[in-house]
Design a protein around this motif. Sequence first.
Motif, PDB file in Angstrom:
ATOM      1  N   ARG A  60       0.846  -1.181   0.000  1.00  0.00           N
ATOM      2  CA  ARG A  60       0.000   0.000   0.000  1.00  0.00           C
ATOM      3  C   ARG A  60       0.887   1.238   0.000  1.00  0.00           C
ATOM      4  NH1 ARG A  60      -5.169   1.343   0.718  1.00  0.00           N
ATOM      5  NH2 ARG A  60      -5.861  -0.805   0.862  1.00  0.00           N
ATOM      6  N   VAL A  61       0.371   2.312  -0.573  1.00  0.00           N
ATOM      7  CA  VAL A  61       1.079   3.594  -0.611  1.00  0.00           C
ATOM      8  C   VAL A  61       0.197   4.647   0.072  1.00  0.00           C
ATOM      9  CG1 VAL A  61       1.957   5.424  -2.124  1.00  0.00           C
ATOM     10  CG2 VAL A  61       2.324   3.024  -2.715  1.00  0.00           C
ATOM     11  N   TRP A  62       0.802   5.464   0.925  1.00  0.00           N
ATOM     12  CA  TRP A  62       0.106   6.564   1.585  1.00  0.00           C
ATOM     13  C   TRP A  62       0.667   7.868   1.061  1.00  0.00           C
ATOM     14  CZ3 TRP A  62       1.554   2.107   3.978  1.00  0.00           C
ATOM     15  CH2 TRP A  62       0.571   1.389   4.637  1.00  0.00           C
ATOM     16  N   VAL A  63      -0.207   8.821   0.767  1.00  0.00           N
ATOM     17  CA  VAL A  63       0.202  10.127   0.253  1.00  0.00           C
ATOM     18  C   VAL A  63      -0.473  11.196   1.105  1.00  0.00           C
ATOM     19  CG1 VAL A  63       0.287  11.649  -1.758  1.00  0.00           C
ATOM     20  CG2 VAL A  63       0.285   9.170  -2.079  1.00  0.00           C
ATOM     21  N   SER A  64       0.311  12.163   1.573  1.00  0.00           N
ATOM     22  CA  SER A  64      -0.257  13.244   2.369  1.00  0.00           C
ATOM     23  C   SER A  64       0.539  14.527   2.170  1.00  0.00           C
ATOM     24  CB  SER A  64      -0.285  12.872   3.853  1.00  0.00           C
ATOM     25  OG  SER A  64       1.018  12.594   4.314  1.00  0.00           O
ATOM     26  N   LYS A  65      -0.127  15.628   2.383  1.00  0.00           N
ATOM     27  CA  LYS A  65       0.537  16.931   2.359  1.00  0.00           C
ATOM     28  C   LYS A  65       1.000  17.209   3.782  1.00  0.00           C
ATOM     29  CE  LYS A  65      -0.557  21.716   1.759  1.00  0.00           C
ATOM     30  NZ  LYS A  65      -1.611  22.676   1.530  1.00  0.00           N
ATOM     31  N   VAL A  66       2.265  17.584   3.927  1.00  0.00           N
ATOM     32  CA  VAL A  66       2.835  17.844   5.250  1.00  0.00           C
ATOM     33  C   VAL A  66       3.566  19.177   5.234  1.00  0.00           C
ATOM     34  CG1 VAL A  66       3.095  15.404   5.828  1.00  0.00           C
ATOM     35  CG2 VAL A  66       4.976  16.597   4.730  1.00  0.00           C
ATOM     36  N   TYR A  67       3.820  19.689   6.413  1.00  0.00           N
ATOM     37  CA  TYR A  67       4.620  20.902   6.543  1.00  0.00           C
ATOM     38  C   TYR A  67       5.956  20.492   7.140  1.00  0.00           C
ATOM     39  CZ  TYR A  67       5.868  25.719   7.499  1.00  0.00           C
ATOM     40  OH  TYR A  67       6.499  26.936   7.505  1.00  0.00           O
ATOM     41  N   ALA A  68       7.014  20.640   6.363  1.00  0.00           N
ATOM     42  CA  ALA A  68       8.342  20.245   6.823  1.00  0.00           C
ATOM     43  C   ALA A  68       9.380  21.192   6.235  1.00  0.00           C
ATOM     44  CB  ALA A  68       8.640  18.813   6.399  1.00  0.00           C
ATOM     45  N   PHE A  69      10.428  21.413   6.952  1.00  0.00           N
ATOM     46  CA  PHE A  69      11.519  22.270   6.484  1.00  0.00           C
ATOM     47  C   PHE A  69      10.992  23.654   6.088  1.00  0.00           C
ATOM     48  CE2 PHE A  69      12.514  17.846   5.228  1.00  0.00           C
ATOM     49  CZ  PHE A  69      13.512  17.615   6.166  1.00  0.00           C
TER      50      PHE A  69
END
Length: 114
Positions: A60-69
Amino acid sequence: MHRTTITALTLAAVMAAASFAAPASAAAKPNLRACYDGKCKITITKPVSFRVAARYRLSRVWVSKVYAFNQDMVRVEGPGVATTLGEGASGGINSLNVRVLSITDRGATVRFEG
């Protein structure tokens, strides 16, 4: 007419007009089944997951928008592997290639290129 009557009539007219307005279209759900073969383009507004073919060695693949750097990024992960990419960046997990086409306040558009 009294001021309160005019205000009440104005509010009633505004509320009636709003009830006839076209409803805001819901964001189209991405067709995640199209990603099974590792070749698709999706726009996400919330985290999603989908199955991929066995040749990618990922269940399975999970895709999400994150706030990093200090910026919005897209995180793509599978069991035991992950990558975090900014707008315009390419990367991959196992043999599944990923390109982040755009990131906005509302979501992100990602292309998978098996």
